[in-house]
Write a protein that holds these residues in place. Structure first.
Motif, PDB file in Angstrom:
ATOM      1  N   SER A 218       0.851  -1.192   0.000  1.00  0.00           N
ATOM      2  CA  SER A 218       0.000   0.000   0.000  1.00  0.00           C
ATOM      3  C   SER A 218       0.884   1.238   0.000  1.00  0.00           C
ATOM      4  CB  SER A 218      -0.888  -0.001   1.245  1.00  0.00           C
ATOM      5  OG  SER A 218      -1.441   1.279   1.460  1.00  0.00           O
ATOM      6  N   GLU A 219       0.603   2.165  -0.899  1.00  0.00           N
ATOM      7  CA  GLU A 219       1.426   3.372  -1.013  1.00  0.00           C
ATOM      8  C   GLU A 219       1.433   4.166   0.287  1.00  0.00           C
ATOM      9  OE1 GLU A 219       0.238   5.637  -4.375  1.00  0.00           O
ATOM     10  OE2 GLU A 219       0.866   4.125  -5.827  1.00  0.00           O
ATOM     11  N   ALA A 220       0.267   4.343   0.907  1.00  0.00           N
ATOM     12  CA  ALA A 220       0.179   5.120   2.140  1.00  0.00           C
ATOM     13  C   ALA A 220       0.960   4.459   3.268  1.00  0.00           C
ATOM     14  CB  ALA A 220      -1.283   5.307   2.547  1.00  0.00           C
ATOM     15  N   THR A 221       0.843   3.139   3.377  1.00  0.00           N
ATOM     16  CA  THR A 221       1.542   2.415   4.443  1.00  0.00           C
ATOM     17  C   THR A 221       3.050   2.464   4.244  1.00  0.00           C
ATOM     18  OG1 THR A 221      -0.328   0.909   4.718  1.00  0.00           O
ATOM     19  CG2 THR A 221       1.791   0.170   5.576  1.00  0.00           C
ATOM     20  N   PHE A 222       3.495   2.258   3.011  1.00  0.00           N
ATOM     21  CA  PHE A 222       4.939   2.280   2.751  1.00  0.00           C
ATOM     22  C   PHE A 222       5.500   3.681   2.956  1.00  0.00           C
ATOM     23  CE2 PHE A 222       8.729   2.086  -0.067  1.00  0.00           C
ATOM     24  CZ  PHE A 222       9.378   1.040   0.575  1.00  0.00           C
ATOM     25  N   LEU A 223       4.725   4.702   2.594  1.00  0.00           N
ATOM     26  CA  LEU A 223       5.158   6.084   2.813  1.00  0.00           C
ATOM     27  C   LEU A 223       5.368   6.348   4.304  1.00  0.00           C
ATOM     28  CD1 LEU A 223       5.704   9.006   2.061  1.00  0.00           C
ATOM     29  CD2 LEU A 223       3.230   9.362   1.895  1.00  0.00           C
ATOM     30  N   LYS A 224       4.443   5.875   5.132  1.00  0.00           N
ATOM     31  CA  LYS A 224       4.591   6.050   6.578  1.00  0.00           C
ATOM     32  C   LYS A 224       5.859   5.374   7.089  1.00  0.00           C
ATOM     33  CE  LYS A 224      -0.350   6.522   7.569  1.00  0.00           C
ATOM     34  NZ  LYS A 224      -1.515   5.959   8.284  1.00  0.00           N
TER      35      LYS A 224
ATOM     36  N   LEU B 219      -0.729  12.061   9.618  1.00  0.00           N
ATOM     37  CA  LEU B 219      -1.658  12.828   8.794  1.00  0.00           C
ATOM     38  C   LEU B 219      -1.965  12.210   7.437  1.00  0.00           C
ATOM     39  CD1 LEU B 219      -0.188  16.395   9.452  1.00  0.00           C
ATOM     40  CD2 LEU B 219      -2.240  15.416  10.471  1.00  0.00           C
ATOM     41  N   ILE B 220      -1.097  11.355   6.953  1.00  0.00           N
ATOM     42  CA  ILE B 220      -1.285  10.794   5.616  1.00  0.00           C
ATOM     43  C   ILE B 220      -2.636  10.091   5.518  1.00  0.00           C
ATOM     44  CG2 ILE B 220      -0.455   9.069   3.961  1.00  0.00           C
ATOM     45  CD1 ILE B 220       2.376   9.607   5.110  1.00  0.00           C
ATOM     46  N   PRO B 221      -3.481  10.493   4.565  1.00  0.00           N
ATOM     47  CA  PRO B 221      -4.805   9.872   4.428  1.00  0.00           C
ATOM     48  C   PRO B 221      -4.702   8.377   4.149  1.00  0.00           C
ATOM     49  CG  PRO B 221      -4.644  11.876   3.120  1.00  0.00           C
ATOM     50  CD  PRO B 221      -3.259  11.555   3.576  1.00  0.00           C
ATOM     51  N   LYS B 222      -5.663   7.628   4.645  1.00  0.00           N
ATOM     52  CA  LYS B 222      -5.692   6.183   4.404  1.00  0.00           C
ATOM     53  C   LYS B 222      -6.281   5.936   3.025  1.00  0.00           C
ATOM     54  CE  LYS B 222      -6.134   4.919   9.288  1.00  0.00           C
ATOM     55  NZ  LYS B 222      -6.969   4.224  10.302  1.00  0.00           N
TER      56      LYS B 222
END
Length: 404
Positions: free
Chosen positions: A86-92, A196-199
């Protein structure tokens, strides 16, 4: 180059911007600004840190160089590591990784360990900078509609410039309290995107969407080169600001005579492109590149303080419009599943431009370096305006949306 079916399928698995709401987009804007804080403030913060640890502020340049080189090396490999996640998860994960590396840097400085360990910590922190930006920018496609993407990108560019204006000021103020404390604060602020990154479940379920082959097509490489040349042009003023102040007989502290007008003009350009909310036409891009070349020419001539400042302002005015165009056109040119990689390369291109300028300013005189950079800007402008355009006669990205 992805075909229409791939683009349609890619849109099918992305989350609906309407469903996510404006709150998600707002959190993305804040995350975008916060993510850039460590890079914006590090030149001042690292210099103050080096001064306190080894008694020489020039050590800050070594820390910056280590961070920047690591970003260039790590951009593509680290971005590819998250391809199936997941892009959001990897970004975190990437943001947390960088935050911990900055904390390690602060601890090394606090306990006055070997300066080599500080350099290693800075390099580890920089390793994920390009990939983190790539994934963050890729998420924007899931938070707004295509028609509103130019405005969103313009707002992001404006916030980025504000961050780079305020970052050094904040770092200087915090550094007077304690350089170590300044690094800790930068790490915390730079780490806020994890909260803050949206899910967004921004990963395709259909493996057939993956496209093989190199992402560096001639069209993508062209705009990455343009971005790198623009980065070199801006860096010439920001890095050479102290030398320019001395050249005109002023104190080093008055380097802000060049950097502040540049940044304020860039903010104004970002506001303009946000209001306009349109992808520039190819002719407009050529005009903007020509304007930047003219501004760099004035700086290189260096006939007077006023003319040099005017040159810096001219460069600043087109910086955000050009940066917005590069991001938007690369968004269209890149296969959907390779967008994070392309955006990581975009951020890395700016870093390569900074490295180029740093090397030139170190190797030759200020006057000669500015001429070299102005010549580079002129060369890429002429290529875009005449050589590359002849291969795509009748093409207008801004009006047709055709990127072939």
């Amino acid at each position: 180059m992805p075909d229409n079916n791939v683009a349609t399928n890619a849109a099918a698995y992305s989350a609906s911007p309407e469903r996510l709401g404006r709150g998600a987009l707002l959190r993305w804007f804040i995350s975008s600004a916060a993510l850039a804080v460590p890079q914006a403030a590090s030149p001042v913060a690292f210099s103050l840190l080096a001064l306190s640890v080894i008694g020489d502020a020039r050590g800050g340049a070594a820390l910056i160089l280590a961070m920047t080189l690591a970003q260039v090396v790590g951009a593509v490999p680290i971005t590819r590591l998250g391809k199936k996640r997941s892009e959001a998860t990897f970004l975190k994960f990437l943001v947390i990784f960088r935050t911990l590396a900055l904390f390690a840097l602060a601890l090394c400085a606090y306990f006055e360990v070997s300066f080599v360990l500080l350099i290693i910590s800075a390099a580890i922190a920089g390793l994920v900078n390009g990939a983190a930006y790539g994934y963050l920018r890729s998420l924007l496609n899931h938070l707004t509609t295509e028609s509103k993407l130019p405005r969103a990108q313009g707002i992001a560019a404006t916030l980025n410039e504000v961050t780079f204006v305020l970052g050094p000021v904040v770092a200087s103020g915090l550094g007077t309290i304690s350089p170590v404390f300044a690094i800790v604060v930068l790490a915390i602020v730079g780490g806020t995107p994890t909260l803050l990154i949206p899910k967004v479940d921004a990963k395709p379920a259909d493996v057939t969407l993956q496209v093989s082959g190199s992402v560096l097509t001639p069209a993508i490489l062209l705009w990455l080169t343009c971005a790198g040349t623009a980065g070199a042009t801006v860096a010439a003023i920001e890095i050479g600001a102290v030398a320019l102040a001395l050249k005109f007989g002023y104190e080093p502290a008055l380097a802000i005579l060049f950097t502040v007008p540049l940044c304020l003009a860039s903010v104004a350009g970002g506001i303009w492109i946000s209001i306009r909310n349109r992808l520039s036409s190819r002719k407009a891009v050529f005009a903007q590149l020509s304007i930047m070349t003219f501004g760099m020419g004035l700086v290189a001539l260096g006939v007077s303080l006023t003319v040099t400042i005017i040159g810096a302002v001219i460069i600043g005015l087109v910086l955000a419009p050009l940066g917005t165009y590069y991001a938007l056109i690369l968004d269209r040119l890149a296969p959907p599943e390779k967008r994070p990689e392309v955006f990581a390369l975009l951020r890395t291109s700016y870093s390569v431009g900074i490295i180029f300028t740093s090397a030139v300013l170190t190797a030759i005189t200020l006057e000669a370096a500015l001429i070299v950079i102005a010549g580079s800007m002129l060369a890429i402008t002429l290529y875009v305006g005449f050589v590359d355009r002849s291969r795509h006669e009748g093409e207008d990205y801004g009006s047709t949306g055709d990127t072939n």
